[in-house]
Design an enzyme around this catalytic site. Structure first.
Site, PDB file in Angstrom:
ATOM      1  N   CYS A  64     -43.031 -28.984  24.770  1.00 22.49           N
ATOM      2  CA  CYS A  64     -41.633 -29.372  24.954  1.00 22.49           C
ATOM      3  C   CYS A  64     -40.988 -28.745  26.191  1.00 22.49           C
ATOM      4  O   CYS A  64     -39.846 -29.063  26.521  1.00 22.49           O
ATOM      5  CB  CYS A  64     -40.832 -28.994  23.714  1.00 22.49           C
ATOM      6  SG  CYS A  64     -41.661 -29.440  22.179  1.00 22.49           S
ATOM      7  N   HIS A  72     -31.948 -25.587  24.437  1.00 25.39           N
ATOM      8  CA  HIS A  72     -33.100 -26.355  23.942  1.00 25.39           C
ATOM      9  C   HIS A  72     -32.811 -26.847  22.527  1.00 25.39           C
ATOM     10  O   HIS A  72     -33.083 -28.002  22.212  1.00 25.39           O
ATOM     11  CB  HIS A  72     -34.356 -25.491  23.969  1.00 25.39           C
ATOM     12  CG  HIS A  72     -35.591 -26.218  23.583  1.00 25.39           C
ATOM     13  ND1 HIS A  72     -36.149 -27.206  24.362  1.00 25.39           N
ATOM     14  CD2 HIS A  72     -36.383 -26.118  22.477  1.00 25.39           C
ATOM     15  CE1 HIS A  72     -37.234 -27.681  23.769  1.00 25.39           C
ATOM     16  NE2 HIS A  72     -37.398 -27.034  22.625  1.00 25.39           N
ATOM     17  N   HIS A 108     -35.447 -35.670  20.509  1.00 25.86           N
ATOM     18  CA  HIS A 108     -36.395 -34.797  21.213  1.00 25.86           C
ATOM     19  C   HIS A 108     -37.479 -35.653  21.869  1.00 25.86           C
ATOM     20  O   HIS A 108     -38.264 -36.294  21.176  1.00 25.86           O
ATOM     21  CB  HIS A 108     -37.014 -33.831  20.199  1.00 25.86           C
ATOM     22  CG  HIS A 108     -37.710 -32.662  20.815  1.00 25.86           C
ATOM     23  ND1 HIS A 108     -38.097 -32.621  22.135  1.00 25.86           N
ATOM     24  CD2 HIS A 108     -38.117 -31.473  20.279  1.00 25.86           C
ATOM     25  CE1 HIS A 108     -38.688 -31.466  22.386  1.00 25.86           C
ATOM     26  NE2 HIS A 108     -38.706 -30.759  21.276  1.00 25.86           N
TER      27      HIS A 108
END
EC number: 2.3.1.294
Length: 420
Positions: A173, A314, A349
């Site tokens: 990620c 994040h 995401h």
């Protein structure tokens, strides 16, 4: 004895700026519309109607698909030779170049750095199924170049004749942010003058949903409320939601940008990459090395913790991840309380692309001097001591900002931006 200048932006390091952006998300097919909808409290998370949801009876039935396909924007030859990620990166790079004013650059000094997280793994599975059904002849001689992890970056490098290097960070990620960080590093070290950088990611598919769902602690299963499912920093958060995206930016030396009278959107001032050394899928709960990445990015930018006005978090909406990030921010920025935004509440995401998406959002926040609201924050977790923007957009005097990205494997990336 001559003292060497300090290795920070504005001294030993040249000034680097952002001069172009391109993005496609579950909210819109461009960066500006995505930005406007985020400021309007809109969400790109919807019910998924893919056949595999019912076929495998998946527990997660929500997510954010892109609102476009790329095939009609490419030639027949390009379609035959490119896999999905190459198609996305090629189309986005063309939009980026137009957004940047179609600059004439020295291609010997142009580099490409595009990350991905999951890559083309699903397409390899489909190719294997074809081979089992029809034999080896079912596999195209173009299969390797279509599905290799560096394919998206390589396609853009060829499209724009980049000769100062082509990189493909694969760091879960954090991939998109790491790609931008490496690009900045190469420019300040004098290896390139400009860089096409960012991240792309594959479509929402069955295996990633199943794999993350089996972990039980990272994906939200609030199928009855798609837009309200991802709740970063909220007391009742229960995980992230997938949202497709791809994002690229053009960064270059300020001298290069000024020489061509470019439209400068923001400064990119510092970047740091660290690792937790703690666990394969869990962050260090103390946020130690994540905090160091933030502090180091701020230092390399020639700034102090008190200078940071905004943090693009994040914040995926997991219990352990959000708390660890809050600790990291507070460790790095001491008593400073910047305005914090968590875009995954609205966009979901996008794994390897998300760091690039959120870097662009950070640039736009500095350009427009406003931060969108974090959606679905009803009850701030009492253990999270952050000033999270929620409810409505917050205008302000935002001079400097940090974008955080963290990934499975213990990857931490922080990038410091400044208004221009």
């Amino acid at each position: 004895m001559t003292t060497s200048p300090e290795l920070v932006t504005g001294k030993a390091f040249p000034n680097v700026v952002v001069t172009g952006i391109a993005m496609t998300t579950a909210l819109a097919t461009d960066a500006e519309t995505t930005w406007k909808l985020l400021l309007d409290n809109q969400s790109g998370i919807r019910m998924l109607d893919d056949p595999f949801i019912e076929e495998f009876n998946l527990p997660v039935r929500i997510g954010g698909h892109l609102l476009e396909e790329f095939d009609h924007q490419l030639t027949r030859v390009e379609l035959r030779r490119m896999g999905y990620l190459q198609r996305m990166s090629t189309v986005l790079s063309r939009r980026l170049w137009e957004n940047a004013g179609s600059p004439e650059v020295d291609t010997n000094r142009l580099m490409v750095s595009i990350g991905t997280g999951l890559g083309s793994a699903e397409e390899l599975v489909f190719s294997y199924d074809d081979m089992r059904a029809r034999g080896m002849k079912a596999v195209s001689p173009l299969a390797v170049q279509k599905y290799m992890p560096n394919g998206a970056a390589a396609a853009v490098g060829l499209e724009h004749h980049a000769k100062a290097g082509v990189m493909t960070p694969v760091s879960a990620c954090a991939s998109g942010s790491e790609a931008i960080a490496h690009a900045w590093q190469q420019i300040v070290l004098g290896e390139a003058d400009s860089a096409i950088c960012g991240g792309v990611e594959t479509k929402i598919e069955a295996v990633p949903i199943a794999g993350f769902s089996q972990m039980r602690i990272v994906m939200s299963t609030k199928n009855d409320n798609p837009a309200g499912a991802c709740r970063p920093f909220d007391r009742d958060r229960d995980g992230f939601v997938f949202g497709e995206a791809g994002a690229l930016m053009l960064i270059e030396t300020e001298d290069s940008a000024k020489a061509r009278s470019a439209n400068i959107l923001a400064r990119i001032m510092g970047a740091s990459i660290t690792s937790d050394g703690f666990h394969m899928v869990a962050p260090d709960p103390n946020g130690e090395r994540a905090g160091h990445a933030i502090a180091r990015a701020v230092h390399l930018a020639g700034l102090s913790p008190s200078d940071i006005d905004h943090v693009n978090a994040h914040a995926t909406g997991t219990q352990v991840g959000d708390l660890a990030e809050a600790k990291a921010i507070n460790k790095a920025l001491c008593n400073n309380r910047p305005a914090v935004y968590a875009p995954k509440s609205a966009l979901g995401h996008s794994v390897g692309a998300v760091g690039a998406v959120e870097s662009i959002l950070t640039v736009l926040a500095l350009r427009d001097q406003v931060i969108p609201p974090t959606l679905n924050l009803v009850n701030l977790d009492p253990d999270i001591d952050l000033d999270v923007v929620a409810g409505k957009p917050r205008p302000g005097d935002y001079r400097y900002a940090v974008n955080n990205s963290f990934g499975f494997g213990g990857h931490n990336v922080a990038i410091a931006f400044g208004c221009y």
